[in-house]
Design an enzyme around this catalytic site. Structure first.
Site, PDB file in Angstrom:
ATOM      1  N   LEU A 263       1.616 -21.071   2.917  1.00  0.00           N
ATOM      2  CA  LEU A 263       0.459 -20.184   2.714  1.00  0.00           C
ATOM      3  C   LEU A 263      -0.811 -20.974   2.409  1.00  0.00           C
ATOM      4  O   LEU A 263      -1.912 -20.470   2.568  1.00  0.00           O
ATOM      5  CB  LEU A 263       0.722 -19.221   1.546  1.00  0.00           C
ATOM      6  CG  LEU A 263       1.156 -17.794   1.849  1.00  0.00           C
ATOM      7  CD1 LEU A 263       1.235 -16.984   0.563  1.00  0.00           C
ATOM      8  CD2 LEU A 263       0.221 -17.105   2.822  1.00  0.00           C
TER       9      LEU A 263
ATOM     10  N   TYR B 138     -13.730 -10.988  -8.112  1.00  0.00           N
ATOM     11  CA  TYR B 138     -13.188 -10.175  -7.018  1.00  0.00           C
ATOM     12  C   TYR B 138     -11.810  -9.615  -7.375  1.00  0.00           C
ATOM     13  O   TYR B 138     -11.572  -8.402  -7.279  1.00  0.00           O
ATOM     14  CB  TYR B 138     -13.097 -10.987  -5.713  1.00  0.00           C
ATOM     15  CG  TYR B 138     -12.219 -10.273  -4.725  1.00  0.00           C
ATOM     16  CD1 TYR B 138     -12.678  -9.132  -4.076  1.00  0.00           C
ATOM     17  CD2 TYR B 138     -10.891 -10.669  -4.504  1.00  0.00           C
ATOM     18  CE1 TYR B 138     -11.856  -8.411  -3.229  1.00  0.00           C
ATOM     19  CE2 TYR B 138     -10.065  -9.954  -3.665  1.00  0.00           C
ATOM     20  CZ  TYR B 138     -10.556  -8.826  -3.021  1.00  0.00           C
ATOM     21  OH  TYR B 138      -9.736  -8.109  -2.205  1.00  0.00           O
TER      22      TYR B 138
ATOM     23  N   GLU C 263      -3.486  -9.332  -3.522  1.00  0.00           N
ATOM     24  CA  GLU C 263      -4.876  -9.770  -3.395  1.00  0.00           C
ATOM     25  C   GLU C 263      -4.986 -11.291  -3.426  1.00  0.00           C
ATOM     26  O   GLU C 263      -5.768 -11.876  -2.691  1.00  0.00           O
ATOM     27  CB  GLU C 263      -5.744  -9.161  -4.508  1.00  0.00           C
ATOM     28  CG  GLU C 263      -5.964  -7.675  -4.379  1.00  0.00           C
ATOM     29  CD  GLU C 263      -6.682  -7.293  -3.087  1.00  0.00           C
ATOM     30  OE1 GLU C 263      -7.443  -8.109  -2.549  1.00  0.00           O
ATOM     31  OE2 GLU C 263      -6.464  -6.164  -2.613  1.00  0.00           O
TER      32      GLU C 263
ATOM     33  N   ARG D 108       0.815  -1.211   0.000  1.00  0.00           N
ATOM     34  CA  ARG D 108       0.000   0.000   0.000  1.00  0.00           C
ATOM     35  C   ARG D 108       0.852   1.266   0.000  1.00  0.00           C
ATOM     36  O   ARG D 108       0.427   2.290   0.528  1.00  0.00           O
ATOM     37  CB  ARG D 108      -0.915  -0.002   1.231  1.00  0.00           C
ATOM     38  CG  ARG D 108      -2.028  -1.021   1.134  1.00  0.00           C
ATOM     39  CD  ARG D 108      -2.872  -1.009   2.380  1.00  0.00           C
ATOM     40  NE  ARG D 108      -4.014  -1.902   2.268  1.00  0.00           N
ATOM     41  CZ  ARG D 108      -4.777  -2.258   3.298  1.00  0.00           C
ATOM     42  NH1 ARG D 108      -4.521  -1.795   4.500  1.00  0.00           N
ATOM     43  NH2 ARG D 108      -5.795  -3.073   3.118  1.00  0.00           N
TER      44      ARG D 108
ATOM     45  N   CYS E 158     -19.882  -0.376  16.172  1.00  0.00           N
ATOM     46  CA  CYS E 158     -20.784   0.569  15.496  1.00  0.00           C
ATOM     47  C   CYS E 158     -20.577   2.006  15.968  1.00  0.00           C
ATOM     48  O   CYS E 158     -20.773   2.938  15.183  1.00  0.00           O
ATOM     49  CB  CYS E 158     -22.234   0.144  15.705  1.00  0.00           C
ATOM     50  SG  CYS E 158     -22.571  -1.488  15.022  1.00  0.00           S
TER      51      CYS E 158
ATOM     52  N   ASP F  22     -15.414  -8.981  -1.382  1.00  0.00           N
ATOM     53  CA  ASP F  22     -14.797 -10.075  -0.621  1.00  0.00           C
ATOM     54  C   ASP F  22     -15.668 -10.321   0.613  1.00  0.00           C
ATOM     55  O   ASP F  22     -16.738  -9.717   0.757  1.00  0.00           O
ATOM     56  CB  ASP F  22     -13.340  -9.724  -0.251  1.00  0.00           C
ATOM     57  CG  ASP F  22     -13.267  -8.629   0.803  1.00  0.00           C
ATOM     58  OD1 ASP F  22     -14.289  -7.938   1.038  1.00  0.00           O
ATOM     59  OD2 ASP F  22     -12.190  -8.474   1.414  1.00  0.00           O
TER      60      ASP F  22
ATOM     61  N   TYR G  25      -3.501 -23.428  -0.068  1.00  0.00           N
ATOM     62  CA  TYR G  25      -4.221 -23.207  -1.342  1.00  0.00           C
ATOM     63  C   TYR G  25      -3.219 -22.996  -2.478  1.00  0.00           C
ATOM     64  O   TYR G  25      -3.145 -21.921  -3.081  1.00  0.00           O
ATOM     65  CB  TYR G  25      -5.149 -21.991  -1.251  1.00  0.00           C
ATOM     66  CG  TYR G  25      -6.149 -22.085  -0.148  1.00  0.00           C
ATOM     67  CD1 TYR G  25      -7.314 -22.826  -0.309  1.00  0.00           C
ATOM     68  CD2 TYR G  25      -5.931 -21.456   1.073  1.00  0.00           C
ATOM     69  CE1 TYR G  25      -8.237 -22.932   0.713  1.00  0.00           C
ATOM     70  CE2 TYR G  25      -6.850 -21.561   2.102  1.00  0.00           C
ATOM     71  CZ  TYR G  25      -7.994 -22.296   1.913  1.00  0.00           C
ATOM     72  OH  TYR G  25      -8.897 -22.396   2.919  1.00  0.00           O
TER      73      TYR G  25
ATOM     74  N   CYS H 226     -18.156   3.734  13.732  1.00  0.00           N
ATOM     75  CA  CYS H 226     -18.356   3.472  12.303  1.00  0.00           C
ATOM     76  C   CYS H 226     -18.722   4.745  11.538  1.00  0.00           C
ATOM     77  O   CYS H 226     -19.671   5.453  11.909  1.00  0.00           O
ATOM     78  CB  CYS H 226     -19.469   2.429  12.144  1.00  0.00           C
ATOM     79  SG  CYS H 226     -19.844   2.108  10.421  1.00  0.00           S
TER      80      CYS H 226
ATOM     81  N   CYS I  77     -26.862   2.890   8.335  1.00  0.00           N
ATOM     82  CA  CYS I  77     -26.889   1.421   8.476  1.00  0.00           C
ATOM     83  C   CYS I  77     -28.240   0.934   8.994  1.00  0.00           C
ATOM     84  O   CYS I  77     -28.594   1.142  10.155  1.00  0.00           O
ATOM     85  CB  CYS I  77     -25.768   0.985   9.423  1.00  0.00           C
ATOM     86  SG  CYS I  77     -25.715  -0.791   9.637  1.00  0.00           S
TER      87      CYS I  77
HETATM   88 FE1  SF4 Z   1     -22.198  -1.263  12.733  1.00  0.00          FE
HETATM   89 FE2  SF4 Z   1     -23.487  -0.978  10.444  1.00  0.00          FE
HETATM   90 FE3  SF4 Z   1     -21.169   0.218  10.774  1.00  0.00          FE
HETATM   91 FE4  SF4 Z   1     -21.273  -2.388  10.512  1.00  0.00          FE
HETATM   92  S1  SF4 Z   1     -21.834  -0.892   8.962  1.00  0.00           S
HETATM   93  S2  SF4 Z   1     -20.087  -1.279  12.052  1.00  0.00           S
HETATM   94  S3  SF4 Z   1     -23.170  -2.869  11.547  1.00  0.00           S
HETATM   95  S4  SF4 Z   1     -23.028   0.605  11.933  1.00  0.00           S
END
Ligand code: SF4
Length: 364
Positions: free
Chosen positions: A82, A122, A39, A23, A202, A140, A84, A205, A211
């Site tokens: 590793l 992916y 990846e 990165r 959360c 993913d 696979y 987040c 959400c």
């Molecule tokens: Fe929580 Fe939703 Fe954020 Fe996931 S996306 S951490 S469930 S608030």
């Protein structure tokens, strides 16, 4: 809503991204070969483990062209541990195809990328967005979890219809993003660090206000999984066939056929125990006969090794053995050879055989 979520994920990615060797450049402008290798390595493997493998790999194969020209055994050796192993074989094969068909440069369309061995939807999405900065989606396990929670998807995650819906939502988000590579990486990283499978954080987040699962208090119930199935357990035996005195001379190893589990790797001749066989020694004799077409006298047990593959767990009992009749031939194996415990280090082996080698060193 897609756009707001995309922008928040992009901003969050800029602040929270973990420092990893692939990165160094910003998402959307990375070297395509670097993205591809990292990846593929990261599939089914923890990033802390991948980092060391990635650095070794890049030191040895710094470019796609150098990988294409490498010896298959060396490629597998660098991948050793590793798991696979088809991933390593496919990387090697695909690099050779890219040199032949695409002038040594990874193609820049999904349709062309997914024609290459080991590159699925992916990985194609990761290469296109993280290297070429295209508005292409990816999905993913982490991204699936985040999207399932954001839209409170209550259908089972293993259904094709759910998968299609997740891809549609992922596409809408990335198409609305100003920086598609950073958005995709933020989506996956959020799943890894914040929207964790158990106890999601959360309160930290960046997309909590969008959400639906959080609003309804059902985040830990999403995604909806299929009822879990018990992983079968299989007993295996292996023969450590000595040319002379156990621990003091050369030992026989066989190479697994290219196609199938652990293809192309070396191992001690082995096989699964059959229910009708009266003891492990009988299983060893039969397995050696099937692999190499020789009869052996089975001696003491060397080691018992436990290992978990994705679809089954194994217990492997390894025994000393000596050939009593016949000359080894590659009957069920791709190849075989005598080697010493020092030379054995140069060849790629699966983890269970590595554990046996460690036990043999204690004997030697
Ligand atoms: Fe929580 Fe939703 Fe954020 Fe996931 S996306 S951490 S469930 S608030």
């Amino acid at each position: 809503m897609h756009q707001q979520i995309a922008e928040r994920l992009t901003a969050w990615q800029g602040q929270q991204l973990r420092d990893l060797p692939w990165r160094e450049e910003p998402a959307g402008a990375r070297d395509p070969y670097t993205v591809w290798v990292s990846e593929v390595m990261a599939q089914q493997t923890r990033l802390s483990v991948v980092a060391a493998y990635f650095s070794r790999w890049m030191e040895r194969f710094p470019t796609l062209v150098s990988l294409a020209g490498a010896d298959r055994q060396e490629v597998l050796k660098l991948w050793e541990g590793l798991g696979y192993y088809s991933r390593a074989r496919n990387l090697h094969k695909a690099a050779q195809i890219v040199v032949l068909k695409f002038d040594g440069r990874l193609p820049q369309t999904r349709a062309e990328l997914i024609t290459l061995p080991g590159i699925g939807e992916y990985t194609a999405g990761a290469i296109l967005s993280l290297a070429f900065g295209q508005h292409e989606p990816l999905l993913d396990g982490n991204a699936k979890r985040v999207i399932s929670r954001l839209w409170d998807i209550d259908a089972r995650i293993d259904l094709r219809s759910t998968e299609n819906r997740l891809w549609r939502l992922s596409r809408k988000m990335v198409e609305a993003a100003s920086a598609p590579g950073a958005m995709n990486e933020g989506l996956m990283e959020l799943g890894a660090l914040v929207c964790r499978r158990r106890s999601p954080l959360c309160d930290s987040c960046p997309v909590q206000s969008y959400c639906l699962a959080h609003e309804r208090g059902v985040q830990e119930l999403r995604p909806v999984r299929a009822p879990s199935q018990k992983v079968p357990h299989v007993e295996f035996v292996a023969a450590i066939i000595w040319e002379d005195v156990p621990g003091q001379s050369r030992v026989l190893i066989s190479q697994r056929p290219e196609k199938g589990l652990l293809g192309g790797l070396w191992s001690f001749p082995n096989g699964a125990r059959e229910p009708e066989e009266e003891d492990s020694q009988a299983s060893v004799r039969r397995a050696v006969d099937q692999n190499l077409g020789v009869e052996v006298k089975v001696g003491e047990r060397v080691a018992t090794v436990e290992h978990a593959f994705t679809h089954f767990r194994m217990t492997l009992d390894a025994f000393h053995a000596r050939i009593t009749a016949g000359k080894p031939q590659a009957v069920g194996a791709a190849d075989w050879c005598w080697t010493t415990l020092d030379e054995i280090e140069k060849l790629p082996f699966p983890v269970p055989d590595r554990k046996i080698i460690a036990a043999l060193r204690e004997f030697a």
